[in-house]
Motif scaffolding. Structure first.
Motif, PDB file in Angstrom:
ATOM      1  N   TRP A 135      22.415 -38.115  50.726  1.00  6.99           N
ATOM      2  CA  TRP A 135      21.841 -36.950  50.051  1.00  6.99           C
ATOM      3  C   TRP A 135      22.939 -35.999  49.574  1.00  6.99           C
ATOM      4  N   HIS A 136      22.769 -35.481  48.378  1.00 10.11           N
ATOM      5  CA  HIS A 136      23.708 -34.496  47.838  1.00 10.11           C
ATOM      6  C   HIS A 136      23.122 -33.845  46.589  1.00 10.11           C
ATOM      7  N   THR A 137      23.769 -32.793  46.159  1.00  8.81           N
ATOM      8  CA  THR A 137      23.566 -32.315  44.795  1.00  8.81           C
ATOM      9  C   THR A 137      24.859 -32.637  44.051  1.00  8.81           C
ATOM     10  N   ASP A 138      24.796 -32.721  42.734  1.00  9.81           N
ATOM     11  CA  ASP A 138      25.991 -33.123  41.999  1.00  9.81           C
ATOM     12  C   ASP A 138      27.003 -31.976  41.896  1.00  9.81           C
ATOM     13  N   GLY A 139      28.272 -32.341  41.908  1.00  6.56           N
ATOM     14  CA  GLY A 139      29.344 -31.373  41.658  1.00  6.56           C
ATOM     15  C   GLY A 139      29.590 -30.410  42.804  1.00  6.56           C
ATOM     16  N   LEU A 277      18.243 -32.243  44.969  1.00  6.13           N
ATOM     17  CA  LEU A 277      18.819 -33.127  45.987  1.00  6.13           C
ATOM     18  C   LEU A 277      18.436 -34.575  45.685  1.00  6.13           C
ATOM     19  N   HIS A 278      19.392 -35.471  45.853  1.00  7.03           N
ATOM     20  CA  HIS A 278      19.074 -36.882  45.659  1.00  7.03           C
ATOM     21  C   HIS A 278      20.012 -37.755  46.465  1.00  7.03           C
ATOM     22  N   ASP A 279      19.596 -38.983  46.685  1.00 10.32           N
ATOM     23  CA  ASP A 279      20.498 -39.971  47.279  1.00 10.32           C
ATOM     24  C   ASP A 279      20.415 -41.237  46.428  1.00 10.32           C
TER      25      ASP A 279
HETATM   26 FE   LIG Z   1      24.461 -37.581  42.291  1.00 14.18          FE
END
Ligand SMILES: [Fe+2]
Length: 307
Positions: A135-139, A277-279
């Motif tokens: 899981w993360h957000t970009d940048g 949020l995505h993985d």
């Molecule tokens: Fe991403």
């Protein structure tokens, strides 16, 4: 599509500053509306469109309405596996996404081809492998002034197997965390909550270390989230409250929240979002290009217009 206008009217930005911990009234009003308008399933987020480069007014409105509700929309277009970067570029432009971020792996035009790369420096970064991504957000490693607010993924070819994304509106993560304990939100709003150490390769500094909050309010009052669940190369503020807050956030993301949706983008499909949020699941490519995963990714300093 008859009730899109109505949905949009219902979701005009609420007055006040709902993401300000000192504005409980605004939060309560925003929270109620947010929960009422939650998508029930991935289908609620899908919009069928013709050509992403030339949206009809109704298509544009349908995408915007979903981004207003959930900060994201999944489109299913009819462009097939046409591999031109005009698709995300033109789509973004029509949605107010114009200020592109460029990063280490981006091709010259600022759009990144996400695919397995075996040679060169990119191969050492997980996005260019077939491994799962937490899981993360970009940048999240960008400097504070260059945070990512908008993101487009466009699928040319899915993998033979796997490669799906879990998706969660970061406003819902905020809501669940604030409901559980507002002090956890406060801890994650600290200016030094999360530090990404410098990226140096063979003594050459590619990026200095970056400290910043997880949750922050943009000048216009919108919520921004900067986060990665990865354990390596992340330094959390060293206090008990931050550790508890991070553990609580991880429990939400790894739990069975109805705000988590799963999608495996197919040929011609894509995601437009306010950097939710995505993985990414690991995947296996097939033997031919049609089963070799290729996605275009565009990152922006802008949010989707009107959301
Ligand atoms: Fe991403």
């Amino acid at each position: 599509m008859h009730n899109e206008t109505q949905v949009m009217a219902n979701l005009a930005p609420p007055p006040g500053r709902p993401f300000d911990l000192d504005d409980g009234d605004s939060y309560a009003r925003w929270r109620e509306r947010k929960l009422q308008s939650q998508p029930q399933s991935l289908e609620d987020l899908i919009v069928e469109i013709g050509d992403p480069r030339r949206l009809t007014p109704a298509e544009r409105e349908a995408l915007t309405a979903r981004c207003q509700r959930a900060n994201m929309a999944v489109y299913a277009s009819r462009v097939g596996n046409e591999a031109t970067k005009d698709i995300p570029l033109e789509l973004g432009r029509q949605l107010g996404l114009v200020r592109l971020d460029s990063n280490l792996g981006a091709d010259d035009d600022g759009i990144t081809s996400l695919q397995v790369v075996r040679e060169g420096s990119r191969g050492s970064y997980i996005p260019y492998t077939n491994r799962p991504i937490h899981w993360h957000t970009d940048g999240y490693y960008n400097e504070p002034a260059a945070q990512i607010h908008g993101l487009i993924l466009h699928c040319i070819h899915p993998a033979a197997e796997g490669g799906g994304n879990a998706l969660m509106d970061h406003e819902m993560a905020y809501l669940l965390l604030r409901d559980a304990d507002p002090e956890h939100v406060r801890a994650l709003m600290a200016a030094d909550a999360m530090t990404i150490p410098a990226n140096a390769v063979e003594g050459q500094m590619l990026r200095p270390s970056r400290s910043g909050p997880v949750f922050s309010m943009a000048r216009d009052g919108h919520l921004h989230m900067r986060y990665t669940k990865r354990l390596r190369n992340v330094i959390w503020r060293d206090d008990a409250l931050t550790r508890e807050a991070v553990a609580n956030l991880v429990a939400i993301l790894d739990g069975d929240s109805s705000a988590i949706f799963r999608a495996t983008l197919q040929v011609g499909q894509g995601l437009v979002c306010n950097n939710v949020l995505h993985d990414r699941a690991g995947f296996r490519n097939g033997a031919d290009p049609k089963s070799t995963r290729l996605l275009y990714r565009a990152r922006y300093y802008d949010r989707v217009a009107g959301t």
